[in-house]
Motif scaffolding. Sequence first.
Motif, PDB file in Angstrom:
ATOM      1  N   MET A  88      -2.862   2.956  -6.116  1.00 31.87           N
ATOM      2  CA  MET A  88      -4.239   3.375  -6.362  1.00 31.87           C
ATOM      3  C   MET A  88      -4.432   4.886  -6.295  1.00 31.87           C
ATOM      4  O   MET A  88      -5.465   5.396  -6.716  1.00 31.87           O
ATOM      5  CB  MET A  88      -5.165   2.722  -5.331  1.00 31.87           C
ATOM      6  CG  MET A  88      -5.200   1.208  -5.355  1.00 31.87           C
ATOM      7  SD  MET A  88      -6.190   0.553  -6.712  1.00 31.87           S
ATOM      8  CE  MET A  88      -7.810   1.213  -6.321  1.00 31.87           C
ATOM      9  N   GLY A  89      -3.444   5.589  -5.740  1.00 37.17           N
ATOM     10  CA  GLY A  89      -3.629   7.025  -5.545  1.00 37.17           C
ATOM     11  C   GLY A  89      -4.626   7.295  -4.442  1.00 37.17           C
ATOM     12  O   GLY A  89      -5.448   8.207  -4.527  1.00 37.17           O
ATOM     13  N   LEU A  90      -4.576   6.504  -3.355  1.00 32.09           N
ATOM     14  CA  LEU A  90      -5.516   6.669  -2.257  1.00 32.09           C
ATOM     15  C   LEU A  90      -5.154   7.887  -1.420  1.00 32.09           C
ATOM     16  O   LEU A  90      -3.987   8.084  -1.065  1.00 32.09           O
ATOM     17  CB  LEU A  90      -5.517   5.426  -1.359  1.00 32.09           C
ATOM     18  CG  LEU A  90      -5.971   4.115  -2.003  1.00 32.09           C
ATOM     19  CD1 LEU A  90      -5.835   2.971  -1.009  1.00 32.09           C
ATOM     20  CD2 LEU A  90      -7.398   4.223  -2.493  1.00 32.09           C
ATOM     21  N   PRO A  91      -6.122   8.724  -1.065  1.00 32.01           N
ATOM     22  CA  PRO A  91      -5.836   9.875  -0.197  1.00 32.01           C
ATOM     23  C   PRO A  91      -5.660   9.414   1.241  1.00 32.01           C
ATOM     24  O   PRO A  91      -6.040   8.302   1.607  1.00 32.01           O
ATOM     25  CB  PRO A  91      -7.099  10.736  -0.354  1.00 32.01           C
ATOM     26  CG  PRO A  91      -8.182   9.754  -0.660  1.00 32.01           C
ATOM     27  CD  PRO A  91      -7.530   8.680  -1.489  1.00 32.01           C
ATOM     28  N   ALA A  92      -5.088  10.280   2.057  1.00 29.08           N
ATOM     29  CA  ALA A  92      -4.882   9.939   3.463  1.00 29.08           C
ATOM     30  C   ALA A  92      -6.199   9.607   4.151  1.00 29.08           C
ATOM     31  O   ALA A  92      -6.250   8.739   5.031  1.00 29.08           O
ATOM     32  CB  ALA A  92      -4.181  11.099   4.170  1.00 29.08           C
ATOM     33  N   THR A  93      -7.269  10.280   3.744  1.00 30.18           N
ATOM     34  CA  THR A  93      -8.576  10.051   4.374  1.00 30.18           C
ATOM     35  C   THR A  93      -9.131   8.666   4.075  1.00 30.18           C
ATOM     36  O   THR A  93     -10.070   8.220   4.745  1.00 30.18           O
ATOM     37  CB  THR A  93      -9.576  11.110   3.905  1.00 30.18           C
ATOM     38  OG1 THR A  93      -9.607  11.131   2.462  1.00 30.18           O
ATOM     39  CG2 THR A  93      -9.198  12.494   4.406  1.00 30.18           C
ATOM     40  N   ALA A  94      -8.597   7.983   3.071  1.00 29.75           N
ATOM     41  CA  ALA A  94      -9.093   6.646   2.720  1.00 29.75           C
ATOM     42  C   ALA A  94      -8.530   5.561   3.627  1.00 29.75           C
ATOM     43  O   ALA A  94      -9.062   4.451   3.693  1.00 29.75           O
ATOM     44  CB  ALA A  94      -8.753   6.318   1.266  1.00 29.75           C
ATOM     45  N   MET A  95      -7.443   5.865   4.332  1.00 35.87           N
ATOM     46  CA  MET A  95      -6.732   4.858   5.110  1.00 35.87           C
ATOM     47  C   MET A  95      -7.382   4.663   6.478  1.00 35.87           C
ATOM     48  O   MET A  95      -7.492   5.605   7.270  1.00 35.87           O
ATOM     49  CB  MET A  95      -5.273   5.265   5.267  1.00 35.87           C
ATOM     50  CG  MET A  95      -4.598   5.667   3.953  1.00 35.87           C
ATOM     51  SD  MET A  95      -4.675   4.385   2.687  1.00 35.87           S
ATOM     52  CE  MET A  95      -3.474   3.240   3.342  1.00 35.87           C
ATOM     53  N   LYS A  96      -7.812   3.444   6.764  1.00 36.01           N
ATOM     54  CA  LYS A  96      -8.490   3.107   8.012  1.00 36.01           C
ATOM     55  C   LYS A  96      -7.662   2.054   8.755  1.00 36.01           C
ATOM     56  O   LYS A  96      -7.774   0.856   8.486  1.00 36.01           O
ATOM     57  CB  LYS A  96      -9.906   2.581   7.738  1.00 36.01           C
ATOM     58  CG  LYS A  96     -10.745   3.487   6.851  1.00 36.01           C
ATOM     59  CD  LYS A  96     -10.973   4.856   7.463  1.00 36.01           C
ATOM     60  CE  LYS A  96     -11.788   5.751   6.549  1.00 36.01           C
ATOM     61  NZ  LYS A  96     -11.939   7.121   7.097  1.00 36.01           N
ATOM     62  N   LYS A  97      -6.844   2.527   9.683  1.00 34.82           N
ATOM     63  CA  LYS A  97      -5.934   1.644  10.402  1.00 34.82           C
ATOM     64  C   LYS A  97      -6.629   1.033  11.613  1.00 34.82           C
ATOM     65  O   LYS A  97      -7.218   1.739  12.439  1.00 34.82           O
ATOM     66  CB  LYS A  97      -4.698   2.426  10.842  1.00 34.82           C
ATOM     67  CG  LYS A  97      -3.625   1.595  11.528  1.00 34.82           C
ATOM     68  CD  LYS A  97      -2.443   2.472  11.883  1.00 34.82           C
ATOM     69  CE  LYS A  97      -1.349   1.689  12.598  1.00 34.82           C
ATOM     70  NZ  LYS A  97      -0.190   2.556  12.939  1.00 34.82           N
ATOM     71  N   GLY A 110      -7.076   1.406 -12.827  1.00 34.69           N
ATOM     72  CA  GLY A 110      -5.886   2.053 -13.364  1.00 34.69           C
ATOM     73  C   GLY A 110      -5.911   3.558 -13.266  1.00 34.69           C
ATOM     74  O   GLY A 110      -4.896   4.215 -13.517  1.00 34.69           O
ATOM     75  N   GLN A 111      -7.056   4.149 -12.893  1.00 34.67           N
ATOM     76  CA  GLN A 111      -7.142   5.594 -12.730  1.00 34.67           C
ATOM     77  C   GLN A 111      -6.930   5.935 -11.255  1.00 34.67           C
ATOM     78  O   GLN A 111      -7.650   5.437 -10.393  1.00 34.67           O
ATOM     79  CB  GLN A 111      -8.495   6.124 -13.201  1.00 34.67           C
ATOM     80  CG  GLN A 111      -8.715   6.010 -14.692  1.00 34.67           C
ATOM     81  CD  GLN A 111      -9.950   6.761 -15.156  1.00 34.67           C
ATOM     82  OE1 GLN A 111     -10.463   7.622 -14.451  1.00 34.67           O
ATOM     83  NE2 GLN A 111     -10.426   6.441 -16.339  1.00 34.67           N
ATOM     84  N   LEU A 112      -5.945   6.784 -10.982  1.00 32.98           N
ATOM     85  CA  LEU A 112      -5.661   7.175  -9.608  1.00 32.98           C
ATOM     86  C   LEU A 112      -6.874   7.858  -8.990  1.00 32.98           C
ATOM     87  O   LEU A 112      -7.542   8.670  -9.638  1.00 32.98           O
ATOM     88  CB  LEU A 112      -4.466   8.120  -9.565  1.00 32.98           C
ATOM     89  CG  LEU A 112      -3.135   7.579 -10.098  1.00 32.98           C
ATOM     90  CD1 LEU A 112      -2.079   8.669 -10.036  1.00 32.98           C
ATOM     91  CD2 LEU A 112      -2.692   6.367  -9.302  1.00 32.98           C
ATOM     92  N   ILE A 113      -7.174   7.526  -7.756  1.00 37.47           N
ATOM     93  CA  ILE A 113      -8.326   8.127  -7.088  1.00 37.47           C
ATOM     94  C   ILE A 113      -8.034   9.577  -6.735  1.00 37.47           C
ATOM     95  O   ILE A 113      -8.881  10.451  -6.866  1.00 37.47           O
ATOM     96  CB  ILE A 113      -8.703   7.301  -5.848  1.00 37.47           C
ATOM     97  CG1 ILE A 113      -9.285   5.955  -6.312  1.00 37.47           C
ATOM     98  CG2 ILE A 113      -9.709   8.041  -4.969  1.00 37.47           C
ATOM     99  CD1 ILE A 113      -9.604   4.988  -5.212  1.00 37.47           C
ATOM    100  N   THR A 114      -6.844   9.848  -6.277  1.00 37.67           N
ATOM    101  CA  THR A 114      -6.425  11.232  -6.080  1.00 37.67           C
ATOM    102  C   THR A 114      -4.969  11.340  -6.494  1.00 37.67           C
ATOM    103  O   THR A 114      -4.234  10.347  -6.478  1.00 37.67           O
ATOM    104  CB  THR A 114      -6.598  11.678  -4.615  1.00 37.67           C
ATOM    105  OG1 THR A 114      -6.363  13.084  -4.525  1.00 37.67           O
ATOM    106  CG2 THR A 114      -5.644  10.945  -3.690  1.00 37.67           C
ATOM    107  N   GLY A 115      -4.562  12.516  -6.883  1.00 35.31           N
ATOM    108  CA  GLY A 115      -3.202  12.695  -7.356  1.00 35.31           C
ATOM    109  C   GLY A 115      -2.229  12.901  -6.221  1.00 35.31           C
ATOM    110  O   GLY A 115      -2.589  12.840  -5.038  1.00 35.31           O
ATOM    111  N   PRO A 116      -0.980  13.168  -6.546  1.00 33.06           N
ATOM    112  CA  PRO A 116       0.026  13.426  -5.514  1.00 33.06           C
ATOM    113  C   PRO A 116      -0.237  14.755  -4.830  1.00 33.06           C
ATOM    114  O   PRO A 116      -1.088  15.541  -5.248  1.00 33.06           O
ATOM    115  CB  PRO A 116       1.328  13.450  -6.320  1.00 33.06           C
ATOM    116  CG  PRO A 116       0.912  13.889  -7.683  1.00 33.06           C
ATOM    117  CD  PRO A 116      -0.442  13.271  -7.900  1.00 33.06           C
TER     118      PRO A 116
END
Length: 509
Positions: free
Chosen positions: A452-461, A484-490
């Motif tokens: 998905m191209g999820l940024p680190a800030t999207a991850m809720k552990k 299909g569109q990445l939310i954030t790039g590499p």
Amino acid sequence: MPGQRSRRGSQGGRGAAEPPTAGRRKRKPQKSRKKKALLWTGGVMAFVVVGTSIGAYLLYERLNGNIDTIDVGDAGNKDVLSDGPMNILIIGTDKRTGKGNEGYGDKGSEGHADTTILFHVSEDRTNATAMSIPRDLKTDIPDCESKQSDGSTKEIPGTPGTRFNVSLGQEGRDPGCTMKTVETLTGVKPDHFMMVDFNAVKELSTAVGGVKVCMAKPVDDPKSHLKLPQGESEVQGEMALALLRTRHSFGNESDLDRIKVQQQFLASMIREMKSSDTLTNPKKLFTLADAATNALTVDTGIGSPKKLMTLAQEIGKVDTKNITFLTMPVVDNPAEKIKATVVPHPTHADQLFAMLRSDTSLTEVKKKEKAAKSKQAALLKGPKADPADVRVDVLNGGEISGAAGATVTWLQNEQGVLKSTNKANAPEKIKKTTLAYAPNQADQARALAEMMGLPATAMKKGTADAEGLEAMVLTLGADFKGAGQLITGPAKMPDDVEKASADKAECAK
């Protein structure tokens, strides 16, 4: 220019410039620190208009009368001082208008989007990315509306699987259609456009006093009449146009190699425009302002000297070393035996588009950006689950209707995540996409984050492990632009994607 291009003074509803307040004293020209001007070049030559503190009414009227505008409706209504990133679409058309241009061939053509640059300026104005879009790119041109000179609107049906350059001029398409094509292709919405033609290249390169270029070897091209020595030289007028048009003097004689030469030329132009010799010379500033406004065709949203000056000042905040040129990543069209067109690179193109959408810099400009990249790299470090083992419930907390269902379909059909479920709308709207997961689902989370191209800030552990068949929860936010569109790039573009900085001179090969 294509379609309904016309002088500002002849179009209703745009208004004339207001006269100066009675009794106002004319100010003397300010000293060098306040004489801000930036002339941007792009497409065949993109450029930012010059802003000075001269401010005389007659000068304003002259510059105001120079500017051509095209109404592209809502596509060009963003205020240049609005918060957020700014995206300017620079279009160089090959329409043979103006004195001396009939001999270049294609006489009477409505012109094409011959050279196009999407110029992205970051929200904090510390960096910018100039991405060239190849004219021979095979893409889908969407349905669009084109304003006609009589005020009517023409509905133009889209054309799937065709060259990008026919998004302008052909079938009556105006720059608004090119803007919409770029948005469909990249997911990045251009806020405004600037368009130039052959005459603009000749006039502006002459007005600036010539542009320094460097050749890795002597050039003598009988087709374009370009003749330059090895090493550094200056070009202007017809010679500048010949340099930007030739395809037979560099690389493998492709349009992609020509784009590299154009980018080197534009970088040199930027350095010249930001040099002290330009910023401290009132006569040179006026000559450039006059030539630039006379050569420009822009959308009505920036169709005045004041707005163009404000736009120039915003772009002028970016340090030259933090302006990155690159070409949209492409590969040869696999459907053709004789390679005449290109298609988006299967991975790198989407990565770059995602970086633009998420306002990710291609230059190292801030410590916090470095920290964010390190955090992103750490997020994806570790084992990733097989797509068939990823369990996720998808909720829509964004603005796009049906986003959860579309995402589940994409995950199942394109990514192999068969254990994904559409949970419809989230309880409330959210700005940023989130992925909630348990500690023992970390391998699944890393796999989905990469897809998905999820940024680190999207991850809720979470704190407790998941039990049984419990699924992760993906909640799409306003930053989600489509399945299909990445939310954030590499964190950074792959090393095999060529980039160039505007502050470094390179020799054309």
